[in-house]
Design a protein around this motif. Sequence first.
Motif, short mmCIF file in Angstrom:
data_model
loop_
_atom_site.label_atom_id
_atom_site.label_comp_id
_atom_site.label_asym_id
_atom_site.label_seq_id
_atom_site.Cartn_x
_atom_site.Cartn_y
_atom_site.Cartn_z
N ASP A 132 -48.30 -16.58 -63.54
CA ASP A 132 -48.42 -15.20 -64.01
C ASP A 132 -49.32 -15.08 -65.23
OD1 ASP A 132 -46.83 -14.30 -62.00
OD2 ASP A 132 -45.18 -13.61 -63.27
N CYS A 163 -42.24 -15.53 -68.57
CA CYS A 163 -42.54 -14.69 -67.42
C CYS A 163 -41.34 -14.55 -66.47
CB CYS A 163 -43.75 -15.25 -66.66
SG CYS A 163 -45.32 -15.06 -67.57
N CYS A 185 -48.48 -21.61 -65.70
CA CYS A 185 -47.76 -20.45 -65.18
C CYS A 185 -48.67 -19.62 -64.28
CB CYS A 185 -47.25 -19.60 -66.35
SG CYS A 185 -46.36 -18.12 -65.85
N GLU A 227 -42.76 -22.45 -60.99
CA GLU A 227 -44.13 -21.96 -61.05
C GLU A 227 -44.39 -21.00 -62.21
OE1 GLU A 227 -44.72 -20.30 -57.15
OE2 GLU A 227 -45.52 -22.20 -56.39
N LYS A 228 -43.30 -20.48 -62.81
CA LYS A 228 -43.46 -19.54 -63.91
C LYS A 228 -42.83 -20.09 -65.19
CE LYS A 228 -43.35 -15.35 -61.03
NZ LYS A 228 -42.70 -14.02 -60.85
N CYS A 229 -43.44 -19.78 -66.33
CA CYS A 229 -42.87 -20.19 -67.62
C CYS A 229 -41.63 -19.35 -67.90
CB CYS A 229 -43.89 -20.02 -68.74
SG CYS A 229 -44.32 -18.30 -69.10
N SER A 244 -48.31 -6.98 -67.75
CA SER A 244 -48.53 -8.40 -67.51
C SER A 244 -49.30 -9.00 -68.68
CB SER A 244 -49.30 -8.62 -66.21
OG SER A 244 -49.73 -9.95 -66.10
#
Length: 300
Positions: free
Chosen positions: A271, A289, A269, A284-286, A298
């Motif tokens: 982020d 997130c 991820c 691109e993010k889990c 964050s």
Amino acid sequence: MSILVNWLESLHEEIKISTECIRVRNRKSMCSFCLERCEQQAFEIKDNLFIIDKTKCSMCGECIIACPLSAIEGIACNRIFDNRSLVYDPSYTPAVKELLIYKKRGMTSIQVTRQTMNIAWETIICDTNEQLRLLDESPILVVEKVMDEVLSRRALFGSFRKEGKQLAKSMAPAAWKVEKDDWKLSKYYPDYQLFSVKMHKDKCTLCQACFSLCPEEVFHLKESNLHIVNQKCVNCASCTDVCPENAIEIELDIKSKCERVELLHKKDCIDCGHTFYSYNPETEKCHICVNRDPEWLSPN
């Protein structure tokens, strides 16, 4: 005579809910097979757990048979067998699952004596035989019982004294005594699957909640592949109940067992940096997130 009495008393074994109950493990479970099957309304729900009201329970055992995980212990005490035949009794109607299990335990027929079988039994036998056909098993037959000569009272009690042990043994079919997993249908047909578990990729975020809460371990991650072992599924619906995206569907699908394999993409991820899996190589993010409120701190 005492042997017969002891055996008859054993039929009154209390019905208990074991820790295998899916509602114990998964508090989001909405499983209600036992509640729906109980005609005495003996089941109550407290804090999402089942409790048996013993003042209402008739100990008929219908709930034992209905539970997909064989999580209720006791005896189905109103079933009578004569050798390899289940004796027809209009006071209850068996389930398809029940007859499928009896078939694998050696039952070959339903025995009828001097009465016409009701439509409910006829329908269940028809549905069961259709499933047995898909399972490459011979059908259950309906046979007529030839009435034996009625014993005199003296002869009857004489037989109790001389052959009590043998009589009790012949009257008590092995299928009555329920032990661990005895009513779990997948146990009896290991070369077949009875259900198919479908994942809707457009909804699924691969949060893996269903992986950890499935009591039968239907879901497995191996390297970058998701394996769905349909043969293990007993339709307890734990996965569909816990899925936050409503991305799982279970349907009746009787056929030779088939393990479904889905290719996944292992990602980090951007982020939070945690490793996650995705069906989409561009993600691109889990899922955490993606759903995180931007005003929250964050994870980094």
